[in-house]
Motif scaffolding. Structure first.
Motif, PDB file in Angstrom:
ATOM      1  N   GLU A   1     -41.471  32.018  14.574  1.00 39.28           N
ATOM      2  CA  GLU A   1     -42.654  32.115  15.443  1.00 39.28           C
ATOM      3  C   GLU A   1     -43.881  32.613  14.693  1.00 39.28           C
TER       4      GLU A   1
ATOM      5  N   THR B   1     -48.048  22.618  13.641  1.00 39.69           N
ATOM      6  CA  THR B   1     -47.510  22.531  14.997  1.00 39.69           C
ATOM      7  C   THR B   1     -47.442  21.062  15.396  1.00 39.69           C
TER       8      THR B   1
ATOM      9  N   ARG C   1     -41.806  25.243  23.279  1.00 39.09           N
ATOM     10  CA  ARG C   1     -41.145  26.108  22.293  1.00 39.09           C
ATOM     11  C   ARG C   1     -39.716  25.610  22.084  1.00 39.09           C
TER      12      ARG C   1
ATOM     13  N   LYS D   1     -42.790  27.647  18.082  1.00 40.74           N
ATOM     14  CA  LYS D   1     -43.437  26.349  18.269  1.00 40.74           C
ATOM     15  C   LYS D   1     -42.729  25.270  17.433  1.00 40.74           C
TER      16      LYS D   1
END
Length: 445
Positions: free
Chosen positions: A172, A186, A194, A205
């Motif tokens: 994370e 991302t 998530r 992510k």
């Protein structure tokens, strides 16, 4: 698709590359039968998927294997744009593959899924332009790329920086600022999404391995520059103009047939034989652009002449879009830009035995005095389209310089028109008789 139906040999790198390189300098509209392409702004990957489906004839997929598994080549398309100085810059990072947090922790860099995908890439770069239909994006670079050895050290450090965070249970906390060339960007349509990670209950992510935009800018510009070569000048050639220099290189070969030229220059037969002959005579690699021609906006064009000096065929331009034709004024049209281009005519003339032999080279651009006649052809065809009669062409007897006729593979190779049913693809042509007079003029005959 069955191998015998593919337009290339999937087991041959050379075959794949020869086929791929035909895209360079063209658009998907020109090179495929794709009728519509969703804007990449609304659906990322649309352009790349279209290249895979409509040009390379295989179904887009998310496999961990390379796109051409038989030869270990991954296909990647990526957009370029021009900055204020006119230089190419990467519009975005190049996404390579998704990161699976559960499996990446058990990989090492050299045998990682990332290296499977990125070690050998068929890179297709296209020029993104705002308000341009994606089917009309020009493909400016097609080349086989491998991560340079000098970059592998940093690439490995970047990869390990990210993977170490996953191994420590902190996926994370991954950030693009952690790394230099390679990043874990991302990758999710919904920013709230998530996924699990193996060594922590904290959700992270979804991310993908990507080469940073700054890195891709450097890579692509280096490839573009490397593909451009100047004509090396020898003693006594330093003060020559471009045409004089070109003529001095061609003169020793005047009188030779294409077959004799290929044999003397060590070139195997292919569809682009004449183009390769031109580059070999000028001492430029087959896959390189000629620096002097790029700077001067010169395009080589092979023309075969009959015994009376008339070209064997009229000269065609790329097929036009009926919607675009109806909406675009002549001065803003692709056709007008073609007429403003300077061409190097490489002239082969038929001899008494029916063999075409290299005779001369000449620089030509449509004279200003003939532009109004070309405009008349354009406006006449434009009016036909606006009246819903795109099926009606401008005949060769109706215009001294130009005409319009089909340019499709067959009658089924059609394009939509704004005010009627789809019509066979067409393009503008320069009349053979007109070219005969122009060639004689520039040759001083």
């Amino acid at each position: 698709m069955d191998q015998d139906k593919l337009p290339y040999d999937k087991f041959s790198v050379d075959s794949i590359m020869v086929y791929a390189e035909r895209l360079e300098g063209h658009t998907l509209r020109e090179m495929t039968d794709a009728a519509e392409l969703q804007s990449p702004n609304r659906r990322r990957g649309a352009f790349g998927n279209a290249v895979e489906q409509y040009y390379f004839k295989y179904k887009p997929n998310s496999s961990q294997e390379p796109d051409f598994p038989e030869v270990g080549i991954e296909l990647k398309t990526t957009p370029l744009k021009r900055d204020k100085s006119g230089r190419y810059v990467a519009k975005e990072r190049l996404v390579v593959n998704m990161i699976d947090y559960d499996t990446v922790v058990n990989e090492d860099f050299e045998r990682s899924h990332f290296m499977q995908k990125a070690s050998r890439v068929l890179l297709i770069s296209y020029l993104w332009e705002n308000d341009v239909d994606p089917l009309d994006y020009k493909i400016v670079l097609v080349d086989l790329w491998e991560i340079p050895e000098v970059d592998l050290v940093q690439m490995k450090l970047d990869w390990e920086t990210v993977v170490d965070k996953v191994r420590a249970g902190h996926a994370e906390d991954i950030s693009g600022s952690d790394t230099v060339y390679l990043e874990a960007c991302t990758k999710a349509a919904d920013s709230s999404k998530r996924r699990t990670q193996p060594f922590s209950p904290v959700l992270a992510k979804p991310r993908a391995w990507a080469l940073k935009a700054s890195y891709m800018t450097a890579v692509e510009n280096e490839m573009i520059d490397r593909r451009r070569q100047g004509i090396k000048r020898g003693a006594g050639e330093k003060d020559m103009g471009v045409l004089e220099l070109v003529r001095s290189r061609f003169e020793p070969y005047f009188g030779l047939s294409e077959e004799e030229l290929a044999q003397r220059l060590g070139i195997s037969k292919s569809k682009d034989l004449c183009a390769r002959i031109t580059k070999r005579i000028l001492g430029v690699d087959d896959d390189a652009e000629i620096d002097e021609f790029v700077k001067a906006g010169i395009k080589p064009k092979t023309i075969r002449l009959r015994a009376n000096g008339t070209p064997k065929e009229s000269v065609s331009f790329p097929a036009f879009d009926y919607y675009k034709l109806a909406e675009t004024d002549f001065e803003d049209s692709d056709f007008y830009s073609y007429l403003q281009t300077k061409y190097l005519f490489v002239l082969y003339e038929i001899d008494g035995g029916g063999t075409y032999r290299l005779r001369d080279v000449a620089l030509w651009q449509m004279p200003d005095v003939d532009i109004p006649e070309a405009r008349r052809c354009y406006e006449q065809m434009r009016e036909n389209v606006r009246r819903g009669r795109a099926d009606v062409s401008v005949g060769v007897t109706e215009n001294r310089c130009c005409h319009v006729r089909p340019h499709g593979h067959n009658k089924l190779d059609v394009r939509p028109q704004p005010y009627g049913p789809p019509v066979t693809k067409k393009c503008f042509w320069l009349n053979a008789k007109y070219l005969a007079g122009e060639i004689a003029r520039v040759r001083g005959e």
